[in-house]
Write an enzyme that holds these catalytic residues in place. Structure first.
Site, mmCIF file in Angstrom:
data_model
loop_
_atom_site.group_PDB
_atom_site.id
_atom_site.type_symbol
_atom_site.label_atom_id
_atom_site.label_comp_id
_atom_site.label_asym_id
_atom_site.label_seq_id
_atom_site.Cartn_x
_atom_site.Cartn_y
_atom_site.Cartn_z
ATOM 1 N N THR A 1 29.704 24.977 51.679
ATOM 2 C CA THR A 1 30.181 24.702 53.042
ATOM 3 C C THR A 1 30.656 26.290 53.481
ATOM 4 O O THR A 1 31.474 27.314 52.758
ATOM 5 C CB THR A 1 31.163 24.003 53.414
ATOM 6 O OG1 THR A 1 30.554 22.695 53.573
ATOM 7 C CG2 THR A 1 31.257 24.223 55.308
ATOM 8 N N HIS B 1 37.748 42.283 50.147
ATOM 9 C CA HIS B 1 39.311 42.901 49.798
ATOM 10 C C HIS B 1 39.380 44.525 50.227
ATOM 11 O O HIS B 1 40.644 44.607 50.016
ATOM 12 C CB HIS B 1 40.142 41.808 50.111
ATOM 13 C CG HIS B 1 40.036 42.128 48.134
ATOM 14 N ND1 HIS B 1 40.920 42.435 46.618
ATOM 15 C CD2 HIS B 1 39.232 41.674 46.744
ATOM 16 C CE1 HIS B 1 40.030 42.171 46.100
ATOM 17 N NE2 HIS B 1 39.318 41.867 45.767
ATOM 18 N N SER C 1 32.953 43.352 47.692
ATOM 19 C CA SER C 1 34.095 42.472 48.130
ATOM 20 C C SER C 1 34.730 43.045 49.306
ATOM 21 O O SER C 1 35.278 44.462 49.344
ATOM 22 C CB SER C 1 34.924 42.976 46.853
ATOM 23 O OG SER C 1 36.285 41.698 46.984
ATOM 24 N N GLN D 1 34.014 49.125 44.075
ATOM 25 C CA GLN D 1 35.019 50.419 44.284
ATOM 26 C C GLN D 1 33.512 51.092 44.643
ATOM 27 O O GLN D 1 34.654 52.283 45.313
ATOM 28 C CB GLN D 1 36.081 50.725 43.354
ATOM 29 C CG GLN D 1 36.793 49.603 42.331
ATOM 30 C CD GLN D 1 37.858 48.901 43.141
ATOM 31 O OE1 GLN D 1 38.200 50.054 44.031
ATOM 32 N NE2 GLN D 1 38.696 48.731 42.784
ATOM 33 N N CYS E 1 43.814 43.363 38.325
ATOM 34 C CA CYS E 1 43.565 42.099 36.991
ATOM 35 C C CYS E 1 44.050 41.962 36.171
ATOM 36 O O CYS E 1 44.046 41.451 35.065
ATOM 37 C CB CYS E 1 42.278 41.876 36.929
ATOM 38 S SG CYS E 1 41.664 42.252 38.463
#
Ligand code: PLP
Length: 403
Positions: free
Chosen positions: A235, A199, A197, A177, A323
Site C-alpha cells: 500500500t 528527505h 530521495s 544528491q 550513513c
C-alpha cells in the site's frame, strides 16, 4: 542551532507538511479503492508523480515511488542485472558510490556477477578513458552517481550515458544528491534509470522515486500486490508521496536562486576556513562540485572531536556521510581521492541549505577555527609536527649563521 548537514537530511518545509496533512486525516483511503477517500488519495498520488517527473524532465509514467534512495538503487541495479543475466554478468560502477550502490554491487559479486570499481583520482571524478577500457561484451549495467554525498563532486553523467547508449548498456545514476540542487534532465543526461530521495530536498524521510526510461525492463526484487508497476508492491505511502511532490515543485521553482545563493555561501565558507586555519585543505575538486557542499581535512585532529565541539556550540556538521559515520573506518570516498587514513579521520563535511545565512557561515568559520586550535593543543600528532617544524627552523638558522 546552526544546521549544516543538509547532505545527511534536510528539515521538512512548512508547505510540504501542510500539503501532506489531509492525506493522514481527511483522504486517508487506500489508493487502490474506488470510493471517494481512496480516489482522492489516488488523484493526489498521480499529481505528485507529475511534479516529480517535471523536476527531472521525465514522463509521469516513467516514475515509480519507493521508500527512498536506497530502495531505488536496489530496485534499479538488481532489477536490471537479473533481467539481463543471460546477456552478461559485468557491472561498472565507481569507487565512491553511496553504500546503497556499493553494498548492492558487493552482494551481486557474491552471486556470480563481476564488478569494476572505477577510480576517481584526486579530484573525485572518473575518467572517461577508464570507463571505455572497462567495458566488455559482458557489461550489462553502468551505475555511477551524479553527485557524491561526501565531497559533492559532479560526474560527467551525460558523457557516460552517451557511451552506455553507443554500447547498448543500461545506465543508472544515483542522483539523490543532485536532484533539486542542480539541473537534472533525464534526456540531457542520457540515463535509463535515476534514483532520488525526498528527505534531501526538504521532503519527508522514507519516500523517494525511481525514474525508469520507457521500454526499460526490470526484474522485480520485491513481490506482492502489484503496486508501482509491480516493482514496489505494498500500500502506497500517500502522504509521503504528496510531500515528495510538493518538495519537487518547490525545488523546481527555487532551483536557479538556490544554486547561486548556495554557491556564494559555500565559497565564503571555503575561503574563510582555508585562509583562517593553517594546514586545512579542501577535499575533492573545487570547481566541479554541487553548490552547497564543502569537505575539509585538518592536519593533526580527529573529525569526531571536531563535530562534538561544534555540536557543543549549537552547530550540526558531519565527519563523513551520516550513513557511514557510525563506522570508525576511514571513509572509502576520502581514501579513493588519495587521502591517508590519518588525514581522512581529520575531515569535516559542511553542507549548506537555503535557510543558512552569511552570518551563520561566519559563525561556523570562527567556531571551527577555535575548535581546531583546541583539538590541536591536545593532539600528540600536531605537537610532534610543531616540535619538528621548530627544530628544522632552528637547524636552518644555525647553519645560516655558520655560513
Ligand atoms: N545515495 C546517496 C548519494 C545518498 O546520499 C543517500 C543518503 O545519504 C542515499 C543514496 C540513500 O538515500 P535514502 O536515505 O533515501 O535511502
Amino acid at each position: 542551532m546552526i544546521y549544516m548537514d543538509h547532505a545527511a537530511t534536510a528539515p521538512v518545509r512548512k508547505e510540504v507538511l501542510e500539503a501532506m496533512e489531509p492525506y493522514f486525516t481527511k483522504y486517508f483511503g487506500n489508493p487502490s479503492t474506488f470510493y471517494t477517500v481512496g480516489r482522492e488519495a489516488k488523484k493526489a498520488m498521480e499529481e505528485s508523480r507529475e511534479k516529480v517527473a517535471e523536476l527531472i524532465g521525465a514522463n509521469p509514467e516513467e516514475i515509480i515511488f519507493t521508500t527512498g534512495g536506497t530502495q531505488s538503487d536496489n530496485i534499479a541495479i538488481k532489477g536490471i542485472v537479473l533481467k539481463n543475466k543471460n546477456k552478461g554478468n559485468h557491472i561498472i560502477t565507481s569507487q565512491i558510490e553511496h553504500p546503497a550502490v556499493i553494498e548492492t554491487c558487493k552482494y551481486l559479486e557474491k552471486n556470480g556477477f563481476e564488478v569494476t570499481y572505477l577510480p576517481v583520482y584526486e579530484e573525485g571524478i572518473i575518467k572517461i578513458e577508464d570507463l571505455k577500457e572497462a567495458i566488455t561484451d559482458k557489461t550489462i549495467l553502468i551505475t555511477i552517481m551524479h553527485v557524491n554525498n561526501e565531497i559533492g563532486t559532479i560526474q560527467p553523467i551525460a558523457e557516460i550515458g552517451k557511451i552506455a547508449k553507443e554500447n547498448k548498456i543500461k545506465f543508472h545514476t544515483d542522483a539523490v544528491q543532485s536532484v533539486g540542487k542542480i539541473p537534472v534532465d533525464v534526456n540531457e543526461l542520457n540515463v535509463d534509470l535515476l534514483s532520488m530521495s525526498g528527505h534531501k530536498i526538504y521532503g519527508p524521510k522514507g519516500i523517494g522515486a525511481l525514474y525508469i526510461r520507457k521500454r526499460t525492463r526490470l526484474e522485480p526484487i520485491l513481490h506482492g500486490g502489484g503496486q508501482e508497476k509491480d516493482l514496489n508492491p505494498g500500500t502506497e505511502n500517500v502522504s509521503g508521496i504528496v510531500g515528495l511532490g510538493k518538495a519537487c515543485e518547490i525545488a523546481k521553482e527555487e532551483l536557479e536562486y538556490n544554486q547561486k545563493y548556495l554557491t556564494k555561501l559555500r565559497d565564503m565558507l571555503i575561503e574563510g576556513i582555508l585562509s583562517n586555519i593553517e594546514e586545512s585543505y579542501l577535499n575533492g575538486d573545487l570547481i566541479n562540485k554541487v553548490p552547497g557542499t564543502a569537505n575539509f581535512h585538518f592536519v593533526g585532529i580527529e573529525g569526531e572531536g571536531l563535530v562534538l565541539l561544534l555540536d557543543g556550540k549549537g552547530i550540526a556538521a558531519s565527519t563523513g556521510s551520516a550513513c557511514s559515520s557510525k563506522k570508525l573506518e576511514a571513509s572509502h570516498v576520502l581514501k579513493a581521492i588519495g587521502l591517508e587514513d590519518v588525514d581522512s579521520h581529520g575531515s569535516l563535511r559542511l553542507t549548506l541549505g537555503s535557510e543558512n545565512t552569511e552570518e551563520e557561515v561566519t559563525k561556523v568559520i570562527q567556531a571551527t577555527e577555535e575548535a581546531v586550535k583546541r583539538l590541536r593543543s591536545m593532539s600528540s600528532i600536531w605537537n610532534q609536527r610543531e616540535n619538528k617544524r621548530k627544530e628544522d627552523i632552528n637547524n636552518k638558522c644555525t647553519s645560516c649563521s655558520l655560513e
